[in-house]
Design a protein around this motif. Structure first.
Motif, short mmCIF file in Angstrom:
data_model
loop_
_atom_site.label_atom_id
_atom_site.label_comp_id
_atom_site.label_asym_id
_atom_site.label_seq_id
_atom_site.Cartn_x
_atom_site.Cartn_y
_atom_site.Cartn_z
N LYS B 374 -30.85 -13.82 15.92
CA LYS B 374 -29.67 -13.39 15.17
C LYS B 374 -29.77 -13.86 13.72
O LYS B 374 -29.53 -13.10 12.78
CB LYS B 374 -28.40 -13.99 15.82
N LYS B 375 -30.15 -15.14 13.57
CA LYS B 375 -30.27 -15.72 12.23
C LYS B 375 -31.33 -14.97 11.42
O LYS B 375 -31.14 -14.65 10.25
CB LYS B 375 -30.67 -17.20 12.36
N ILE B 376 -32.46 -14.70 12.07
CA ILE B 376 -33.57 -14.02 11.40
C ILE B 376 -33.13 -12.63 10.91
O ILE B 376 -33.41 -12.23 9.79
CB ILE B 376 -34.78 -13.90 12.36
N ILE B 377 -32.39 -11.93 11.78
CA ILE B 377 -31.96 -10.57 11.42
C ILE B 377 -30.95 -10.62 10.27
O ILE B 377 -31.02 -9.81 9.35
CB ILE B 377 -31.40 -9.84 12.67
N GLU B 378 -30.05 -11.59 10.32
CA GLU B 378 -29.06 -11.73 9.23
C GLU B 378 -29.76 -11.99 7.89
O GLU B 378 -29.45 -11.39 6.87
CB GLU B 378 -28.11 -12.90 9.53
N LYS B 379 -30.76 -12.88 7.93
CA LYS B 379 -31.50 -13.23 6.72
C LYS B 379 -32.46 -12.12 6.29
O LYS B 379 -32.83 -12.00 5.14
CB LYS B 379 -32.34 -14.50 6.98
N GLY B 380 -32.89 -11.33 7.28
CA GLY B 380 -33.85 -10.26 7.00
C GLY B 380 -35.28 -10.74 6.85
O GLY B 380 -36.15 -10.02 6.41
N GLU B 381 -35.54 -12.01 7.22
CA GLU B 381 -36.94 -12.48 7.21
C GLU B 381 -37.20 -13.49 8.32
O GLU B 381 -36.29 -14.21 8.76
CB GLU B 381 -37.30 -13.06 5.84
N LEU B 382 -38.46 -13.53 8.74
CA LEU B 382 -38.86 -14.42 9.83
C LEU B 382 -38.93 -15.87 9.36
O LEU B 382 -39.35 -16.13 8.22
CB LEU B 382 -40.26 -14.02 10.32
N ASP B 383 -38.52 -16.80 10.22
CA ASP B 383 -38.78 -18.21 9.91
C ASP B 383 -40.25 -18.51 10.17
O ASP B 383 -40.93 -19.16 9.40
CB ASP B 383 -37.85 -19.14 10.70
N LYS B 384 -40.76 -18.03 11.29
CA LYS B 384 -42.19 -18.06 11.57
C LYS B 384 -42.49 -16.93 12.53
O LYS B 384 -41.59 -16.43 13.21
CB LYS B 384 -42.64 -19.39 12.12
N GLU B 385 -43.75 -16.51 12.58
CA GLU B 385 -44.08 -15.35 13.41
C GLU B 385 -44.35 -15.76 14.86
O GLU B 385 -43.96 -15.06 15.78
CB GLU B 385 -45.30 -14.64 12.82
N ILE B 386 -44.99 -16.89 15.03
CA ILE B 386 -45.36 -17.34 16.38
C ILE B 386 -44.66 -18.67 16.64
O ILE B 386 -44.86 -19.63 15.90
CB ILE B 386 -46.89 -17.53 16.52
N ASP B 387 -43.85 -18.70 17.67
CA ASP B 387 -43.02 -19.86 17.93
C ASP B 387 -43.42 -20.47 19.28
O ASP B 387 -43.21 -19.88 20.33
CB ASP B 387 -41.54 -19.42 17.96
N TRP B 388 -44.05 -21.68 19.20
CA TRP B 388 -44.37 -22.41 20.45
C TRP B 388 -43.08 -23.06 20.90
O TRP B 388 -42.84 -24.25 20.66
CB TRP B 388 -45.51 -23.40 20.22
N TYR B 389 -42.28 -22.23 21.52
CA TYR B 389 -40.89 -22.53 21.75
C TYR B 389 -40.62 -23.85 22.48
O TYR B 389 -39.72 -24.60 22.10
CB TYR B 389 -40.25 -21.35 22.51
N HIS B 390 -41.40 -24.13 23.57
CA HIS B 390 -41.04 -25.31 24.40
C HIS B 390 -41.66 -26.61 23.89
O HIS B 390 -41.48 -27.64 24.53
CB HIS B 390 -41.60 -25.17 25.82
N LEU B 391 -42.45 -26.55 22.82
CA LEU B 391 -43.27 -27.70 22.44
C LEU B 391 -42.48 -29.00 22.34
O LEU B 391 -41.44 -29.05 21.69
CB LEU B 391 -43.93 -27.39 21.10
N LYS B 392 -43.03 -30.06 22.98
CA LYS B 392 -42.38 -31.38 22.90
C LYS B 392 -42.74 -31.95 21.54
O LYS B 392 -43.90 -32.04 21.19
CB LYS B 392 -42.92 -32.32 23.99
N ARG B 393 -41.74 -32.30 20.77
CA ARG B 393 -42.04 -32.79 19.42
C ARG B 393 -41.74 -34.26 19.28
O ARG B 393 -41.05 -34.83 20.07
CB ARG B 393 -41.26 -32.00 18.37
#
Ligand code: SF4
Ligand code: SF4
Lengths: 105, 393
Positions: B374-393
């Motif tokens: 939703k945020k990406i669409i509102e802004k009209g640009e990607l934060d990043k293209e490939i998201d290692w979504y579950h990654l433990k940081r």
């Protein structure tokens, strides 16, 4: 040169099979690989000297193609439609009756 | 119709029984084993006639035996997972090149190392260029239906290609669920005996297989397979429609669309994880999100046209890949993005790498992804293209 014993096969394959490509590359006519004239691969060709030949049949036995037949007097005959020019016959001939020469044409 | 509470693996085994499979050659590997165990049990109990079970010493041999059996005209089946599938790789090309409609169930399992027996799609996707059709099942019912349709589609005279039916390790393979099976007569009517393209037992018309294709011919043989794959799309839709008309479960769409009509954001993915995603779509919709799901059932042949139609109507597509191509991106994302490049459909697309090696994707995860999209669409640009979504940081 004696006529290729494959002549009839070649004609049959070309008539019945032509350029047809079957799914799965299935070949329905036995022996149809004769239409693939491997002589075109050759760089050196065997040159035969009948005077030196003792008719031992080594060349006839060992030609992998096989592209050597025997004539009525049991001398080897080379079928240049299929001889790939591998040189095995020349290498094995005990009397050096076969020489490999570069083809010019 | 007889309903049974069975695992995805048993669903596959029952489907082979109802399809009157004539030859099975397989080598056991977790989590595929209970498919072939069940088939062996059918034989031991005398529940199947005319089924030859060939025990082999490896998966490579299993596929080689299947190719030989299929070349005699027999309806042939095997099943494997992960390392076993990788070992079959050479022979997979052989089955497709010789145009033999072998059907295989691959139970998606993560590739080692490290050893894992859990769900991951990279094993089957690594076989995408072998000439096999690929169907990803969402649930046990789709495993059963998929195997039955696979024989009909693969054996179709315009297709003659092998088909892989893919189910998730444990999530489907070992989890019991209701499967609505067909009566034997219904299957017999839907799936008549195979009419092979050629048969090694046709002694009156001898032939050779495995011929040499010189540079003068090889190219055309490849084109024939490409054309058959393209043709397979039509056959898949026809067979899927017929299945729906006869048995009430429609498979005419190669991409199953779930509440996408008015959706701004669509989650796209394959296999069992799409069950969770559909559940999440219902919950998110009740919370006011305009979201939908697109489940890619058939990955090969890829339903390019259906993807285009979907992409035209939405703002963003979140591609959920339970797989990864090292040095690139998620494999479904890579394909979908590539297909749309030469079209006028340009939704924002983002790749979420999820669930590798059996990690769970939860409804809450899908909500987080929806918020991010939703945020990406509102802004009209990607934060990043490939998201290692579950990654433990
Ligand atoms: S050169 Fe080789 S192929 Fe040609 S005749 Fe001699 S042995 Fe046979
Ligand atoms: S090997 Fe030499 S000697 Fe023997 S048959 Fe052939 S050409 Fe004659």
């Amino acid at each position: 040169m004696a006529e290729s014993p494959f002549k009839a096969d070649i004609e049959k394959v070309q008539k019945e099979y032509g350029e047809k490509m079957t799914p799965g590359a299935i070949v329905y006519i036995p022996g149809s690989s004769v239409v693939n004239k491997t002589g075109g691969w050759r760089v050196f060709m065997p040159k035969f000297d009948k005077d030196k030949c003792i008719r031992c049949f080594m060349c006839y036995t060992l030609c992998p193609e096989p592209a050597i037949y025997l004539d009525e007097e049991s001398y080897p005959v080379f079928d240049y439609d299929y001889c790939k020019g591998c040189g095995i016959c020349a290498n094995e001939c005990p009397t050096k009756a076969i020489e490999m020469v570069r083809e010019t044409k | 119709m007889p309903k049974k509470v069975i695992s995805g693996n048993y669903a596959a085994a029952y489907a082979t029984k109802h399809a009157r499979v004539e030859v099975v050659a397989a080598y056991p590997i977790t989590p595929q084993t209970s498919i072939i165990e069940k088939i062996a049990e059918f034989i031991a109990n005398g529940e199947v006639e005319n089924l030859e079970y060939v025990p082999v010493e490896s998966e490579h041999s299993a596929m080689a035996a299947c190719i030989g059996a299929s070349a005699t005209g027999a309806r042939t089946f095997t099943a494997t997972s992960a390392q076993g599938l990788a070992l079959m790789h050479e022979m997979l090309h052989w089955a497709a090149g010789a145009r033999l409609p072998v059907v295989m169930v691959d139970v998606n399992r993560a590739m080692a190392p490290p050893w894992s027996v859990w769900d991951d799609q990279t094993d089957s996707l690594a076989q995408r260029d072998t000439g096999w059709l690929q169907f990803y099942a969402e649930n046990n019912q789709e495993v059963y239906d998929g195997v039955l349709m696979a024989f009909k589609i693969g054996e179709h005279e315009k297709v003659n290609l092998p088909v892989m039916i893919i189910e998730s390790a444990f999530i489907l393979s070992h989890t019991y669920d209701v499967v609505d099976m067909l009566e034997q007569e219904e299957v017999d009517e839907f799936l008549p005996p195979r009419k092979p393209l050629y048969s090694l037992t046709d002694f009156d018309n001898p032939f050779s297989i495995g011929a040499l294709g010189t540079p003068a011919d090889y190219y055309e043989f490849r084109y024939k397979i490409a054309k058959a794959m393209e043709e397979a799309k039509k056959i898949i839709k026809e067979v899927g429609k017929e299945f729906g008309e006869k048995f009430g479960r429609d498979y005419s769409q190669m991409i199953e669309l779930y509440k996408t009509d008015d959706a701004d954001i669509v989650f796209m993915g394959m296999g069992s994880l799409m069950g969770t995603v559909k559940e999440a779509v219902d919950i998110l919709r009740s919370e006011g999100y305009k979201v939908g799901a697109a489940k890619v059932r058939w990955f090969r042949p890829f339903p390019r046209e259906e993807l285009y139609e979907l992409a035209k109507s939405v703002q963003g597509i979140a591609v959920l890949d339970r797989n990864f191509s090292f040095g690139q991106e998620g494999i479904l994302f890579n394909e979908a993005k590539g297909i749309l490049y030469n079209t006028d459909a340009k939704p924002i697309m983002k790749n979420y790498i999820v669930g590798l090696g059996g990690r769970d994707l939860t409804v809450n995860d899908v909500r987080k992804i929806a918020n991010n999209m939703k945020k990406i669409i509102e802004k009209g640009e990607l934060d990043k293209e490939i998201d290692w979504y579950h990654l433990k940081r």
